[in-house]
Design a protein around this motif. Sequence first.
Motif, short mmCIF file in Angstrom:
data_model
loop_
_atom_site.label_atom_id
_atom_site.label_comp_id
_atom_site.label_asym_id
_atom_site.label_seq_id
_atom_site.Cartn_x
_atom_site.Cartn_y
_atom_site.Cartn_z
N LEU A 109 0.84 -1.20 0.00
CA LEU A 109 0.00 0.00 0.00
C LEU A 109 0.87 1.25 0.00
CD1 LEU A 109 -2.77 1.30 0.05
CD2 LEU A 109 -2.72 1.17 2.56
N LYS A 110 1.93 1.22 0.77
CA LYS A 110 2.87 2.35 0.82
C LYS A 110 3.48 2.59 -0.56
CE LYS A 110 6.55 4.10 3.82
NZ LYS A 110 7.34 3.84 5.04
N ASP A 111 3.87 1.50 -1.25
CA ASP A 111 4.45 1.62 -2.59
C ASP A 111 3.42 2.16 -3.59
OD1 ASP A 111 6.87 0.67 -1.72
OD2 ASP A 111 6.51 -1.40 -2.35
N PHE A 112 2.18 1.70 -3.48
CA PHE A 112 1.12 2.16 -4.38
C PHE A 112 0.88 3.66 -4.21
CE2 PHE A 112 -3.53 3.13 -4.30
CZ PHE A 112 -3.73 3.19 -5.68
N LEU A 113 0.80 4.11 -2.97
CA LEU A 113 0.57 5.54 -2.70
C LEU A 113 1.74 6.38 -3.18
CD1 LEU A 113 -0.91 5.14 0.88
CD2 LEU A 113 -2.17 5.94 -1.13
N ARG A 114 2.94 5.90 -2.90
CA ARG A 114 4.14 6.65 -3.30
C ARG A 114 4.20 6.81 -4.81
NH1 ARG A 114 9.28 3.17 -3.11
NH2 ARG A 114 8.13 2.41 -4.91
N ASP A 115 3.98 5.72 -5.55
CA ASP A 115 4.08 5.76 -7.01
C ASP A 115 2.95 6.57 -7.64
OD1 ASP A 115 6.29 4.17 -6.78
OD2 ASP A 115 5.25 2.30 -7.25
N THR A 116 1.75 6.50 -7.05
CA THR A 116 0.61 7.20 -7.63
C THR A 116 0.71 8.70 -7.43
OG1 THR A 116 -0.78 5.27 -7.22
CG2 THR A 116 -1.91 7.36 -7.63
N VAL A 117 1.15 9.12 -6.26
CA VAL A 117 1.21 10.55 -5.93
C VAL A 117 2.58 11.13 -6.25
CG1 VAL A 117 0.70 12.27 -4.14
CG2 VAL A 117 -0.47 10.08 -4.11
N ASP A 118 3.54 10.26 -6.55
CA ASP A 118 4.92 10.69 -6.83
C ASP A 118 5.54 11.34 -5.60
OD1 ASP A 118 7.22 10.96 -8.28
OD2 ASP A 118 6.64 12.86 -9.23
N LEU A 119 5.50 10.59 -4.47
CA LEU A 119 6.14 11.04 -3.24
C LEU A 119 7.32 10.14 -2.93
CD1 LEU A 119 2.99 11.58 -0.98
CD2 LEU A 119 4.31 13.34 -2.15
N ASP A 120 8.18 10.60 -2.05
CA ASP A 120 9.27 9.75 -1.57
C ASP A 120 8.70 8.72 -0.60
OD1 ASP A 120 11.15 11.12 -3.03
OD2 ASP A 120 11.60 12.52 -1.40
N ARG A 121 9.41 7.60 -0.45
CA ARG A 121 8.92 6.52 0.41
C ARG A 121 8.72 6.99 1.85
NH1 ARG A 121 8.22 1.22 0.19
NH2 ARG A 121 8.54 -0.05 2.05
N ASP A 122 9.63 7.85 2.33
CA ASP A 122 9.55 8.30 3.73
C ASP A 122 8.45 9.33 3.95
OD1 ASP A 122 11.63 6.64 4.36
OD2 ASP A 122 13.18 8.19 4.19
N ASP A 123 7.83 9.82 2.86
CA ASP A 123 6.75 10.81 3.01
C ASP A 123 5.47 10.16 3.51
OD1 ASP A 123 8.28 12.94 2.15
OD2 ASP A 123 7.74 12.68 0.04
N ILE A 124 5.37 8.83 3.42
CA ILE A 124 4.17 8.10 3.84
C ILE A 124 4.56 7.21 5.03
CG2 ILE A 124 2.41 6.42 3.15
CD1 ILE A 124 3.00 7.42 0.22
N PHE A 125 3.83 7.33 6.13
CA PHE A 125 4.20 6.58 7.33
C PHE A 125 2.94 6.24 8.14
CE2 PHE A 125 4.81 11.12 7.77
CZ PHE A 125 4.12 11.46 8.94
N LYS A 126 3.14 5.45 9.20
CA LYS A 126 2.03 4.98 10.04
C LYS A 126 0.93 4.33 9.19
CE LYS A 126 2.77 8.17 13.88
NZ LYS A 126 2.20 9.24 14.75
N VAL A 127 1.34 3.45 8.30
CA VAL A 127 0.39 2.76 7.43
C VAL A 127 -0.27 1.64 8.23
CG1 VAL A 127 0.10 1.46 5.30
CG2 VAL A 127 1.80 3.29 5.42
N ASP A 128 -1.58 1.65 8.30
CA ASP A 128 -2.35 0.71 9.11
C ASP A 128 -3.39 0.04 8.21
OD1 ASP A 128 -3.67 -0.63 11.06
OD2 ASP A 128 -4.33 1.13 12.18
N VAL A 129 -3.15 -1.21 7.81
CA VAL A 129 -3.99 -1.91 6.83
C VAL A 129 -4.99 -2.80 7.54
CG1 VAL A 129 -3.99 -3.46 4.85
CG2 VAL A 129 -2.11 -1.83 5.13
N LYS A 130 -6.28 -2.55 7.28
CA LYS A 130 -7.35 -3.40 7.81
C LYS A 130 -7.84 -4.31 6.68
CE LYS A 130 -7.37 -0.91 11.64
NZ LYS A 130 -6.89 -1.46 12.93
#
Length: 569
Positions: free
Chosen positions: A477-498
């Motif tokens: 999910l972190k990779d999907f968000l990063r690639d879709t929004v064009d952010l760095d990997r560290d820009d997305i954190f506290k990922v909580d998957v239900k």
Amino acid sequence: MNKFEKLGLNEQLLMAIEDMGFETPSEVQEKAIPVLLANDTDMVSLAQTGTGKTAAFGFPLIQKINANDKTTQGLILSPTRELCLQITNELKNYAKYVKGLRVVAIYGGASITEQARDVKRGAQIIVATPGRMQDMINRRMVDITEIEYCVLDEADEMLNMGFYEDISSILSHTPKEKNTWLFSATMPREVATIAKKFMHSPEEITVGTKNSGTDTVQHEYYLVNGRERYLALKRLADANPDIFSVIFCRTKRDTQNVAEKLIEDGYNAAALHGDLSQNQRDMVMKAFRTRQIQMLVATDVAARGIDVDDITHVINYQLPDEIEIYNHRSGRTGRAGKSGISIVIVAKSELRKIKAIEKVLKKQFEAKKIPSSMEICEIQLYHLASKIKNTEINEEVNHYLPAINDVLRDIDREELIKKMVSVEFGRFFNYYKNAKDLNVNATGRDKAPAVDDIPGEGDVRYFINVGERDGYDWKSLKDFLRDTVDLDRDDIFKVDVKESFSFFNTNAAHTEIILQTFTDFKKDGRFVNIEISKNPGGSHKGRGRKRNGNKFSGPNKGFGKKGRKGRRR
């Protein structure tokens, strides 16, 4: 007396100008040509696209070139293949009475050996894209060590496209004592750096105000719910039946999706983006220039170098990140003294960008309403009547008139007109009769987040309607968000998957782009929805939503007690 004579141009150029029907020089031509002819000087000229810049540097360059000397004396760098070819063709028209003068175009997507052969035969002027020019220099296929004139056309475009290193390298192979003429619509820091590094006390000419928009373009914005952008686009197209437009999207995927939707809905549209082959791109541009395509959906990079007159509207389906890019977009219309309209389809979260653009361009945007369904039907009705009135009669129809008259003989004139008009009018009326109002009140409550609702600082937690059931874990999910929004990997954190939804955090600086990117966003045919979580701890209460039959699942009450625990990272 032709007004171009007063600028100091020679007889050969004046003859060509007369053939082309030019009578009055534009402001940039009036200011630049006399200075460049009278002096050996460097020049920085700031003027919008479509103001006649090619002639402003083309006429003086041709007049100063020694046509009897076959060595390369002038180099023109331009951002794209299309603009490179266009400049080359225009220079050839200007120089039609100058015996022995050859202009050669160098660009990617064509045989480099053939281009090298053309240069070797003698090319006093080379027009080139930076990438191909650098390639030919590296292969020693071209010699620019003795040029006397270098023109950087659309300098800000070239630097926006990442050509700074190529331009610097190319200019390092040229003589220091040459004259450099830089033409640009805006003056960002990178352009100023090039001017300072490679130019000596340049003359500066400004047409209009530095970094301002052209006076022939009217700027409008339409405030809608972000998920209804496409519906708004369709209504704007239907309200302007003669529209001839470029529609700008941020990504290649959005460009393709919007174009495909328009085509499916019966509009003459096509996509222009970086994934097209050169042949596909050429076909699209040919169809657009001949107006077989009314709505060209493009990315900013792919649209650079498009020089098509009479574009009535530029539509910003999504706003760009940089104000200079908006300025370039709007410069595609309102060219050569004609008027044009630049439209922004905007959600509440983007209103602050409108204010920022207004401040830099010193232009006021007019807030307008998406036309109602009945307004569109009325416009289409009058357009149809006008179209029938102005249609030239094809005499071949005479052969079929007896049979047609026989079919229509019992219908009187008024009823016949009603029936003819109803054929087209009925299509719009049936589509729009139950259509809802798409306009959003800037101060009222609606689904789009208001400007003040978006945090200005700190961390922001989001809800997204995908989870383990959709094949995601925290990492994917972190990779999907990063690639879709064009952010760095560290820009997305506290990922909580239900199981059927998830949460994640970013810094508030990324909130606007995340909400924009996931407006009307589909993956594998399903809408993926992101909202700012009302509970920073992670729980998100809400009902499922339906979009085109796809249900969005929100967490059920008490899910934390009975459901599977998500993994947190």
